[in-house]
Design a protein around this motif. Structure first.
Motif, short mmCIF file in Angstrom:
data_model
loop_
_atom_site.label_atom_id
_atom_site.label_comp_id
_atom_site.label_asym_id
_atom_site.label_seq_id
_atom_site.Cartn_x
_atom_site.Cartn_y
_atom_site.Cartn_z
N VAL A 194 26.44 33.12 25.38
CA VAL A 194 25.85 32.38 24.27
C VAL A 194 24.45 32.91 23.95
O VAL A 194 24.09 33.12 22.79
N ALA A 195 23.66 33.16 24.99
CA ALA A 195 22.31 33.67 24.77
C ALA A 195 22.33 35.04 24.11
O ALA A 195 21.51 35.35 23.24
N GLU A 196 23.27 35.89 24.51
CA GLU A 196 23.36 37.24 23.97
C GLU A 196 23.91 37.27 22.54
O GLU A 196 23.77 38.27 21.84
N LEU A 197 24.55 36.18 22.13
CA LEU A 197 25.11 36.11 20.78
C LEU A 197 24.13 35.50 19.77
O LEU A 197 24.47 35.32 18.60
N ALA A 210 28.58 26.72 16.87
CA ALA A 210 27.76 25.52 16.71
C ALA A 210 28.42 24.55 15.74
O ALA A 210 28.45 23.33 15.97
N GLY A 211 28.97 25.09 14.65
CA GLY A 211 29.66 24.24 13.68
C GLY A 211 30.88 23.58 14.28
O GLY A 211 31.19 22.42 13.98
N ASN A 212 31.60 24.30 15.15
CA ASN A 212 32.78 23.73 15.80
C ASN A 212 32.40 22.57 16.73
O ASN A 212 33.11 21.56 16.81
N ILE A 213 31.31 22.73 17.46
CA ILE A 213 30.84 21.64 18.31
C ILE A 213 30.47 20.43 17.46
O ILE A 213 30.80 19.29 17.79
N ALA A 214 29.81 20.69 16.33
CA ALA A 214 29.40 19.60 15.44
C ALA A 214 30.60 18.84 14.86
O ALA A 214 30.48 17.65 14.55
N GLY A 259 19.48 28.27 22.78
CA GLY A 259 18.13 28.20 22.25
C GLY A 259 17.99 27.22 21.10
O GLY A 259 18.93 26.52 20.71
N GLU A 260 16.80 27.18 20.53
CA GLU A 260 16.47 26.22 19.49
C GLU A 260 17.31 26.43 18.23
O GLU A 260 17.72 25.47 17.58
N ALA A 261 17.59 27.68 17.89
CA ALA A 261 18.36 27.94 16.67
C ALA A 261 19.78 27.35 16.80
O ALA A 261 20.32 26.83 15.82
N PHE A 262 20.35 27.44 17.96
CA PHE A 262 21.70 26.90 18.20
C PHE A 262 21.68 25.38 18.09
O PHE A 262 22.53 24.78 17.43
N ARG A 263 20.69 24.74 18.75
CA ARG A 263 20.55 23.28 18.66
C ARG A 263 20.36 22.84 17.22
O ARG A 263 21.00 21.89 16.75
N LEU A 270 19.52 16.50 20.96
CA LEU A 270 18.64 17.02 22.00
C LEU A 270 19.48 17.86 22.95
O LEU A 270 20.66 17.58 23.15
N VAL A 271 18.87 18.87 23.55
CA VAL A 271 19.57 19.70 24.52
C VAL A 271 18.87 19.58 25.86
O VAL A 271 17.66 19.78 25.95
#
Length: 312
Positions: free
Chosen positions: A221-224, A234-238, A263-267, A290-291
């Motif tokens: 996830v971090a590398e992507l 992220a949209g799928n989680i939402a 990271g913050e962009a994903f949140r 919140l993460v």
């Protein structure tokens, strides 16, 4: 039906203690039972882990004796806890203390986990689904302290939502974690036998398969970060969070596990999609995400301790 009323507190005199007597603070026991892994821990009343043990068993086993052995190895508490709270994957009958089913582990179908751990530990044992135990960790020891309504979300290999609503954890008999809610009627086949479950598009297995298909095999996830694939994830989680917001309006979603790596962009992407699809709820505060940035596994152990506190 629970009226929501709390029993009145009854104050009683503290027992007399000799001046030279050693007073030991109570300890809380926690057990996490997942496919292929068992963890056990002792925590103090502040939520600090003072002892921990981990053991494994064959993934996909059909032999309950292998589960028995793993629990016996893990639950060797050096000091007796006040009680033990068990966080279990799959469908759980909390009242009976039985795991009804775990798709990936046939040996856990109908497994009497509370009875087994009671025999091992010799103290009261309580069992609940992993996501509902996790929300207790956030309630007693995490970002949910002081709130009466919020949702706690597991992300990664295991997906699920626990909801605290008006001070009570929503845990109806047979209730599930939300991982198998349908988000695409003609979607991918799921391990449960249905199609289009939230789990099929919002877990690490989906991300891993999509990364390989797009020539990004092995990326975390971090590398992507910055790749369109992570935005889609992220949209799928939402997607599931939107349904939860529509039904219960928890307002606050606390994410644990893999989401912390984005990271913050994903949140922010998850929160934006959640707000965008919940914008019809005029007059309500926009939902927040919140993460949890602490150790991903700790919240489950804290939740096990919180389960003991909630039941005692």
């Amino acid at each position: 039906m629970n009226s929501g009323e709390r029993p009145a507190l009854r104050l009683v005199p503290a027992p007399a203690v000799a001046p030279d007597a050693e007073v030991k603070a109570p300890l809380l026991g926690a057990v996490e039972l997942l496919p292929a892994r068992v963890r056990a821990a002792l925590l103090d009343l502040s939520g600090t882990v003072v002892w921990q043990s981990t053991t494994t068993y064959p993934h996909g086993t059909a032999d309950p004796a292998e589960i028995d052995a793993a629990l016996a190895e893990a639950v060797r508490f050096p000091s007796p806890p006040t009680g033990v709270g068990i966080a279990a994957a799959g469908l759980v009958d909390a009242a009976a203390g039985v795991i009804i089913e775990v798709n990936e582990v046939p040996a856990l179908h109908g497994y009497p986990v509370a009875e087994v751990v009671t025999r091992l530990a010799g103290v009261p044992v309580h069992v609940e689904h992993l996501a509902r135990v996790q929300v207790l960790g956030d309630r007693w020891f995490g970002p949910g302290r002081g709130r009466t309504t919020f949702a706690s979300v597991s992300t990664g290999e295991v997906l699920g939502v626990g909801i605290l609503y008006d001070g009570e954890v929503l845990a109806p008999p047979g209730g599930r974690s939300g991982a198998h809610m349908t988000v695409a009627a003609s979607g991918l086949p799921c391990t449960c036998g249905a199609r289009g479950c939230w789990k099929t598009v919002a877990t690490t297995s989906w991300l891993r398969a999509e990364a390989e298909r797009r020539g990004l095999a092995g990326r975390t996830v971090a590398e992507l970060a910055g790749d369109p694939l992570l935005d889609e994830y992220a949209g799928n989680i939402a997607l599931g969070l939107v349904n939860i917001q529509q039904l219960f309006a928890p307002g606050l979603f606390i994410l644990h596990g893999e989401a912390s790596e984005g990271g913050e962009a994903f949140r922010a992407r998850i929160e934006h999609r959640l707000r965008e699809d919940s914008s019809w709820a005029t007059g309500a505060e926009p939902p927040r995400v919140l993460v949890n940035t602490g150790p991903a596994d700790d919240i489950v152990l804290l939740g096990g301790a919180g389960l003991v506190l909630s039941r005692h």
